[in-house]
Write a protein that holds these residues in place. Structure first.
Motif, mmCIF file in Angstrom:
data_model
loop_
_atom_site.group_PDB
_atom_site.id
_atom_site.type_symbol
_atom_site.label_atom_id
_atom_site.label_comp_id
_atom_site.label_asym_id
_atom_site.label_seq_id
_atom_site.Cartn_x
_atom_site.Cartn_y
_atom_site.Cartn_z
ATOM 1 N N LYS A 125 -2.050 92.612 69.907
ATOM 2 C CA LYS A 125 -2.444 93.914 70.203
ATOM 3 C C LYS A 125 -1.061 94.557 70.998
ATOM 4 O O LYS A 125 -0.905 94.115 71.883
ATOM 5 N N SER A 126 -0.525 95.606 70.489
ATOM 6 C CA SER A 126 0.537 96.294 70.801
ATOM 7 C C SER A 126 -0.077 96.901 72.002
ATOM 8 O O SER A 126 -0.938 97.609 72.067
ATOM 9 N N ALA A 127 0.796 97.068 73.108
ATOM 10 C CA ALA A 127 0.604 97.935 74.210
ATOM 11 C C ALA A 127 1.654 98.852 74.254
ATOM 12 O O ALA A 127 1.396 100.151 74.335
ATOM 13 N N SER A 128 2.960 98.516 74.353
ATOM 14 C CA SER A 128 4.137 99.839 74.258
ATOM 15 C C SER A 128 5.397 99.146 74.050
ATOM 16 O O SER A 128 5.531 98.157 74.017
ATOM 17 N N TRP A 129 6.212 100.090 73.650
ATOM 18 C CA TRP A 129 7.428 99.924 73.219
ATOM 19 C C TRP A 129 8.305 100.853 74.000
ATOM 20 O O TRP A 129 7.901 102.108 74.304
ATOM 21 N N TYR A 130 9.494 100.497 74.309
ATOM 22 C CA TYR A 130 10.520 101.287 74.984
ATOM 23 C C TYR A 130 11.885 100.683 75.180
ATOM 24 O O TYR A 130 12.024 99.331 74.762
ATOM 25 N N GLY A 131 12.901 101.278 75.383
ATOM 26 C CA GLY A 131 14.277 100.883 75.432
ATOM 27 C C GLY A 131 14.899 100.544 74.349
ATOM 28 O O GLY A 131 15.470 99.726 74.204
ATOM 29 N N PHE A 132 14.411 101.185 73.176
ATOM 30 C CA PHE A 132 15.055 101.025 72.071
ATOM 31 C C PHE A 132 16.739 101.408 72.046
ATOM 32 O O PHE A 132 16.906 102.666 72.318
ATOM 33 N N THR A 133 17.353 100.604 71.689
ATOM 34 C CA THR A 133 18.998 100.859 71.378
ATOM 35 C C THR A 133 19.671 99.932 70.528
ATOM 36 O O THR A 133 19.241 99.163 69.654
ATOM 37 N N TYR A 134 20.967 100.671 69.966
ATOM 38 C CA TYR A 134 21.464 100.172 68.845
ATOM 39 C C TYR A 134 23.108 100.051 69.253
ATOM 40 O O TYR A 134 23.372 100.995 70.080
ATOM 41 N N ASN A 135 23.515 98.827 69.094
ATOM 42 C CA ASN A 135 24.885 98.599 69.799
ATOM 43 C C ASN A 135 25.567 98.372 68.510
ATOM 44 O O ASN A 135 25.822 97.553 67.662
ATOM 45 N N LYS A 136 26.602 99.640 68.298
ATOM 46 C CA LYS A 136 27.376 99.606 67.202
ATOM 47 C C LYS A 136 28.542 98.515 67.306
ATOM 48 O O LYS A 136 28.941 98.198 66.136
ATOM 49 N N ALA A 137 28.939 98.140 68.478
ATOM 50 C CA ALA A 137 29.912 97.158 68.412
ATOM 51 C C ALA A 137 29.579 95.687 67.644
ATOM 52 O O ALA A 137 30.521 95.313 66.849
#
Length: 183
Positions: A125-137
């Motif tokens: 059961k999903s509770a929360s998502w946070y801190g999505f980032t994409y590292n271009k390097a």
């Protein structure tokens, strides 16, 4: 009618007629009707102190009514703000994606990874998502995910983990939330 300071001992006061502006004798009691001997206009005596008290009382009542109206408006406004705040605070954020298609894809990849690797995949059961980032390097994605699942002892656990995915959206690293120290 303005009352002058010199008064007779027989309860007579010297006042100025408001019509002819001449001094006249007037009864010292309030609410007595008499006639000016000079201009023959009908006059009435009044108690200045009592009239001032009545005026102040009426003004205070008006101010209290205004205060009650503003207090009521403020109370209802506060209740509305509180309800909206509570709604926004308690809104289910488990799949909140900020309308970012890449984040949706990353979340789906993490969910698939967990369903393949958990002891009881149906209990996820999903509770929360946070801190999505994409590292271009290094072209990697990362995201924090908090979820519930049943462990090997059939107990429900709440996990917080940090997932790193490659450009093909494959999970390449998983770290527990306790492993991180924030500066």
């Amino acid at each position: 009618m303005e009352e002058k300071k010199n008064q007779n001992s027989n309860n007579i006061a010297m006042v100025e007629c408001p019509f002819c502006n001449k001094p006249i004798e007037a009864p010292d009691k309030a609410d007595v009707i008499f006639t000016c001997p000079n201009c023959h206009k009908e006059l009435i005596t009044y108690d200045k102190v009592e009239r001032k008290k009545e005026t102040l009382r009426n003004e205070r009542i008006k101010q209290e009514q205004i205060y009650k109206r503003y207090k009521k408006k403020f109370k209802w406004g506060s209740i509305i703000v509180l309800i909206i705040s509570l709604y926004l605070y308690t809104k289910n954020t488990s799949d909140y994606t900020y309308n970012n298609p890449r984040q949706q894809d990353i979340q789906m990849a993490v969910k698939n990874y967990l369903k393949q690797n958990l002891d009881d995949p149906d209990s996820y059961k999903s509770a929360s998502w946070y801190g999505f980032t994409y590292n271009k390097a290094d072209k990697t994605y990362s995201i924090w995910h908090q979820y519930r699942h049943r462990n090997e002892y059939n107990a429900v656990q709440l996990e917080t983990q940090f997932f790193t995915l490659d450009s093909q959206k494959n999970v390449i690293q998983v770290r527990d939330g306790e492993d991180f120290v924030f500066n």
